[in-house]
Design an enzyme around this catalytic site. Structure first.
Site, PDB file in Angstrom:
ATOM      1  N   ASP A 328      11.315  18.399  -2.075  1.00  0.00           N
ATOM      2  CA  ASP A 328      12.009  19.666  -2.199  1.00  0.00           C
ATOM      3  C   ASP A 328      12.986  19.796  -1.031  1.00  0.00           C
ATOM      4  OD1 ASP A 328      10.330  20.059  -0.071  1.00  0.00           O
ATOM      5  OD2 ASP A 328       9.337  21.825  -0.882  1.00  0.00           O
ATOM      6  N   ASP A 603       4.475  21.320  -1.595  1.00  0.00           N
ATOM      7  CA  ASP A 603       3.469  22.136  -0.916  1.00  0.00           C
ATOM      8  C   ASP A 603       3.210  23.459  -1.616  1.00  0.00           C
ATOM      9  OD1 ASP A 603       5.833  23.428  -0.434  1.00  0.00           O
ATOM     10  OD2 ASP A 603       5.618  23.515   1.746  1.00  0.00           O
ATOM     11  N   ASP A 607       3.822  22.644  -7.605  1.00  0.00           N
ATOM     12  CA  ASP A 607       4.010  21.214  -7.338  1.00  0.00           C
ATOM     13  C   ASP A 607       2.831  20.360  -7.788  1.00  0.00           C
ATOM     14  OD1 ASP A 607       6.578  21.247  -6.082  1.00  0.00           O
ATOM     15  OD2 ASP A 607       5.647  22.137  -4.316  1.00  0.00           O
ATOM     16  N   ASN A 671      -9.912 -26.554  -1.323  1.00  0.00           N
ATOM     17  CA  ASN A 671     -11.213 -27.161  -1.032  1.00  0.00           C
ATOM     18  C   ASN A 671     -12.028 -27.401  -2.288  1.00  0.00           C
ATOM     19  OD1 ASN A 671     -10.828 -27.338   1.712  1.00  0.00           O
ATOM     20  ND2 ASN A 671     -11.788 -25.367   2.165  1.00  0.00           N
ATOM     21  N   ASN A 696     -17.880 -21.462   3.232  1.00  0.00           N
ATOM     22  CA  ASN A 696     -17.224 -20.232   2.789  1.00  0.00           C
ATOM     23  C   ASN A 696     -17.457 -19.094   3.773  1.00  0.00           C
ATOM     24  OD1 ASN A 696     -15.693 -18.880   0.749  1.00  0.00           O
ATOM     25  ND2 ASN A 696     -17.554 -17.831   0.105  1.00  0.00           N
ATOM     26  N   ASP A 700     -14.601 -17.176   6.365  1.00  0.00           N
ATOM     27  CA  ASP A 700     -14.348 -15.751   6.181  1.00  0.00           C
ATOM     28  C   ASP A 700     -14.230 -15.000   7.503  1.00  0.00           C
ATOM     29  OD1 ASP A 700     -14.006 -15.358   3.484  1.00  0.00           O
ATOM     30  OD2 ASP A 700     -16.143 -15.174   3.057  1.00  0.00           O
TER      31      ASP A 700
END
Length: 854
Positions: A328, A603, A607, A671, A696, A700
């Site tokens: 706005d 606001d 709206d 892999n 694995n 990670d």
């Protein structure tokens, strides 16, 4: 306390109060606390106590993980207890790791959300006070005004011109008028005028009501439970979903082929099955949910430091991907402090204020415009707004001789506020509002010399003067009046009024707004203004803030366009003026359908629908309840500089999330592809199932620190989206590159070093983990590894995992894991392969980004 019967709306208010053991003065604080304990928080979400357990269980809900755990347990019954314990331990550690990360992220976000809680005004011990909506209990007396959200299912005790938006429940487009009273049992939901429902909001007027049901016992709660309502998916969530399906297809094909091949080669069926499942786990980025949550939570905390509170975490990614920003005018492009420039009569003469518009002479009519506007603003008790505040502050009149008799509050359909006043035994209706809305109810006009004539004679001149004011950047309101012979009135009595004159308001652009909009443009975000103000005012503001030459579409013109025609034009328009509240949502939807990621800042009461429709709804801390509830992101200051910083932080979060996706998929795919291929050649499994899971898990760890990594400026300078094609290409290219060096490792171990099965598994485990960890430093950036520095936590974790991997074969657990110490020549060869791999990856990365667009 007796439960209120479902047909409470058909009972007298006093009887309902008796059943609820409440009164017009509300509950005591002690009784309210007891009921909060009894009924629980006024929320549709699950209780915190159960969500922690669910969060933990969710870490192990993957079908692959469940099958793997079941198969491991089965193998223990067949005598392989050690391997079973190792596999289950690694799976448990991985799950607990994800749980710890996600719980920390959730707790951090919970604290941030407390900053922007929607509150209700209730009576406790006879005194009004604001409390969180979640603390509202049955029996509470709530006080409602325009803009408030309804905190539960309520029975109206008193009301004045109350109008409520019930579209969320009934689907009705227009607000429902509400009043107290008793209705018969058979009246349907949309016809109940004495009840209010959670999930709706007050549009205009005031009310006092008693809360009868809260949380999941409300009508909205029941619908939510039946339909399991959840927010629509964000752009990022849709991308993750597509990515998940893609990985699932690859994983399923790989698992089936490897299992069948190993059985064909007469390997043990159970071991082959475990090996295939472990491969599937290795290919799946198990920590993706945790990594995404951690990234988003950290992004939310960083944004909070910059006065941006994230209510819905997934919206952060949309915030970064946003390429169209709709806003706005008031308070964002302008200072948000409305001031009166002048009160002007129909001849163009003003009573006060700066430069003359037509004639500096002061007339009685112009002074009466200001007086009547002051009477109207000083008497209103409905929708609180800055215009009435500005009128009251501009010039004060002695209005003690006037007595307020009645009021029809402002609403967004009428766009007028009318007050019935009494003075000297004469009643007077004074209306103020949008010029068109005022002219629509006027049949006459008062001229500068005090005569009253037919408005048709002056219609063109009235419009012309309004346009003159608008072209100078002033917002124009109309003021009208008429005599009345009654002591009460309704909006139907707003007719046959006399137009008196204009109020010229101004709200100057913010001093630095031009630079801010330029910054948004440099970030690839196009700003579009959506306003109810006139075309002339909108153009004036746009020119002052330095946006490109305005291309304007008015609400009237928009009304004539089909949805398809609007989609064709919406991208070329940067100013939408004279827009009705229900047209905002249509504009947002049209922008989204043309492929944009749309943010909307609002606001006000009108709206909410546009905020829901946008990819990322943005509001401010000072907004009305319904706007804050609908928003995904709340700005603690109504300042676009804050928004710019939020966009940058959203892009940092998005970039770091994509890094994990790139790293996990490319390394894992390479892999697993290598392992699948070599398993068909070797007389033994290249890695045991427990070794695959350990690989694995270790790879990670560095990836868990991605949320803290630095992000190159080029990743922030323009909006980006989840591109599945690009991710697939990245995975294949870098996965195959990884596989080339895996096979080089196999050749070195078998042909050059003549490794036995334990040495082969140990050597490949070390090369696989170290190379996958080190390659993270390469593929985390599009730049050279030497110019783009990683975050300190990522670098530390990478080095630590490399050291741990080197040490594992030389520790007491090596034998349990199936590893054995390697001679120094093995380590030197592996180091050379890893070094060559990093050099090649750098060059492939450069070529890849030159030829493939993300």
């Amino acid at each position: 306390m007796p439960q209120v019967i479902p047909s409470f709306w058909s009972l007298p208010a006093e009887q309902v109060l008796d059943q609820l053991k409440s009164s017009h003065q509300g509950l005591s604080r002690q009784e309210a606390q007891q009921r909060l304990t009894q009924y629980g928080a006024n929320s549709l979400k699950q209780k915190r106590q159960s969500s922690t357990l669910l969060l933990l269980l969710n870490q192990f809900k993957s079908p692959i993980i469940l099958i793997l755990m079941a198969a491991a347990i089965l193998s223990s019954f067949l005598g392989d207890v050690i391997d079973t314990i190792i596999i289950l331990t690694i799976v448990l550690i991985s799950g607990l790791l994800g749980f710890w990360q996600e719980r920390g992220a959730r707790d951090a976000v919970t604290k941030l959300l407390a900053l922007v809680q929607v509150k209700a005004t209730v009576l406790r011990d006879g005194q009004s006070q604001e409390i969180s909506n979640e603390e509202v209990v049955p029996g509470d007396i709530v006080l409602l005004a325009a803009g408030d959200s309804i905190p539960g299912d309520c029975l109206i005790l008193e009301s004045k011109d109350l109008s409520v938006n019930e579209a969320a429940l009934t689907g009705e487009t227009y607000p429902a008028d509400k009043l107290s009273g008793v209705l018969p049992n058979e009246v349907g939901l949309s016809q109940r005028t004495n009840t209010l429902y959670m999930g709706t909001n007050a549009i205009s007027g005031t009310a006092k009501a008693v809360v009868v049901q809260t949380g999941k016992q409300t009508e909205f709660g029941k619908v939510s439970e039946r339909l399991k309502l959840r927010p629509p998916e964000t752009e990022f969530e849709r991308g993750l979903g597509k990515f998940g399906y893609f990985l699932m297809e690859v994983t399923l094909i790989l698992v089936v082929l490897i299992f069948v091949a190993n059985v064909y080669l007469q390997r043990p069926v159970l071991q082959s099955f475990l090996f295939s499942l472990a491969l599937a786990v290795g290919l799946t980025p198990q920590l993706l949910p945790a990594i995404v949550s951690v990234n988003l939570a950290r992004g939310a905390k960083q944004m909070a430091k910059k006065q941006v509170i994230v209510k819905r975490l997934s919206a952060i990614e949309n915030f970064g991907s946003m390429n169209v920003f709709c806003t706005d005018k008031t308070g964002t492009l302008t200072e948000g402090e409305v001031k009166i420039h002048a009160a002007v009569d129909v001849e163009g003469k003003e009573s006060v204020g700066g430069a003359s518009l037509r004639d500096a002479a002061r007339t009685p009519q112009a002074t009466r415009v200001l007086l009547y506007a002051y009477l109207n603003a000083a008497s209103e008790s409905g929708y609180v707004n800055p215009i009435d505040a500005a009128i009251r502050q501009h010039k004060q009149f002695d209005i003690s001789a006037y007595q307020k008799l009645d009021e029809v509050p402002y609403d967004f359909n009428r766009k007028r506020l009318s007050i019935l006043l009494k003075k000297d035994n004469k009643n007077l209706i004074v209306s103020k509002g949008a010029l068109k809305a005022i002219l629509d109810v006027c049949s006459t006009v008062e001229t500068g010399d005090g005569k009253t004539i037919d408005i048709a004679i002056q219609q063109d001149k009235i419009q012309q003067r309004a346009e003159e004011l608008g072209s100078e950047g002033f917002r124009v309101l109309g003021v009208a009046y008429r005599n009345c012979d009654r002591n009460s009135f309704t909006k139907d009595d707003e007719t046959n009024m006399t137009f008196l004159g204009y109020l010229a308001l101004f709200d100057p652009p913010k001093a630095d707004i031009a630079d801010t909009l330029k910054d948004l443009g440099l970030l690839g975000v196009t700003t579009k203004m959506i306003t109810g103000d006139s075309r002339a005012v909108a153009i004036s503001i746009i020119e002052q803030v330095g946006l490109p030459k305005p291309k304007v579409l008015t609400g009237g013109e928009l009304q004539e366009l089909s949805d398809e025609a609007l989609m064709h034009r919406v991208g070329k328009i940067n100013v939408f003026a004279e827009v009705e509240p229900n047209q905002k949502e249509r504009i947002i939807i049209a922008l989204k359908k043309t492929g944009n990621v749309v943010g909307y800042l609002g606001d006000g009461i009108n709206d909410a629908s546009a905020l829901h429709a946008a990819d990322v709804g943005i509001s401010v801390e000072s907004a009305v309840d319904v706007a804050k509830e609908a928003a995904d992101i709340v700005l603690m200051q109504k300042d676009l500089n804050v928004l710019v910083e939020g966009v940058k932080e959203g892009r940092v979060t998005f970039a770091n999330t994509l890094k994990y996706v790139f790293m996990a998929t490319s390394a894992n795919f390479g892999n697993m592809f290598s392992m699948a291929g070599i398993s068909l050649v070797l007389p033994f499994l290249p890695l045991l199932p427990s070794q695959i899971l350990l690989t694995n898990l270790l790879t990670d760890f560095p990836e868990m620190t991605i949320a803290t990594d630095r992000v190159d400026r080029e990743m922030v300078n323009k909006p980006r989206r989840m591109n599945i094609t690009f991710i697939r290409n990245f995975m294949v290219v870098f996965g195959l590159l990884s596989s080339v060096f895996d096979y080089l490792t196999f050749a070195a171990l078998l042909l050059l070093l003549h490794a036995n099965s334990a040495q082969f598994r140990t050597g490949w485990f070390m090369e696989s983990v170290i190379s996958a960890s080190m390659i993270v430093l390469v593929i985390r950036t599009r730049q050279s590894i030497l110019t783009s520095k990683p975050g300190k936590y990522l670098l530390t974790a990478t080095i630590a995992i490399a050291i741990v991997t080197l040490l594992i074969p030389y520790t007491p657990v090596a034998g349990l894991l199936g590893f054995q110490p390697l001679p120094i020549e093995f380590l030197l060869v592996l180091a050379a392969i890893v070094g060559l791999y990093i050099i090649c990856a750098e060059n492939v990365k450069r070529i890849f980004y030159q030829h493939v667009q993300s």
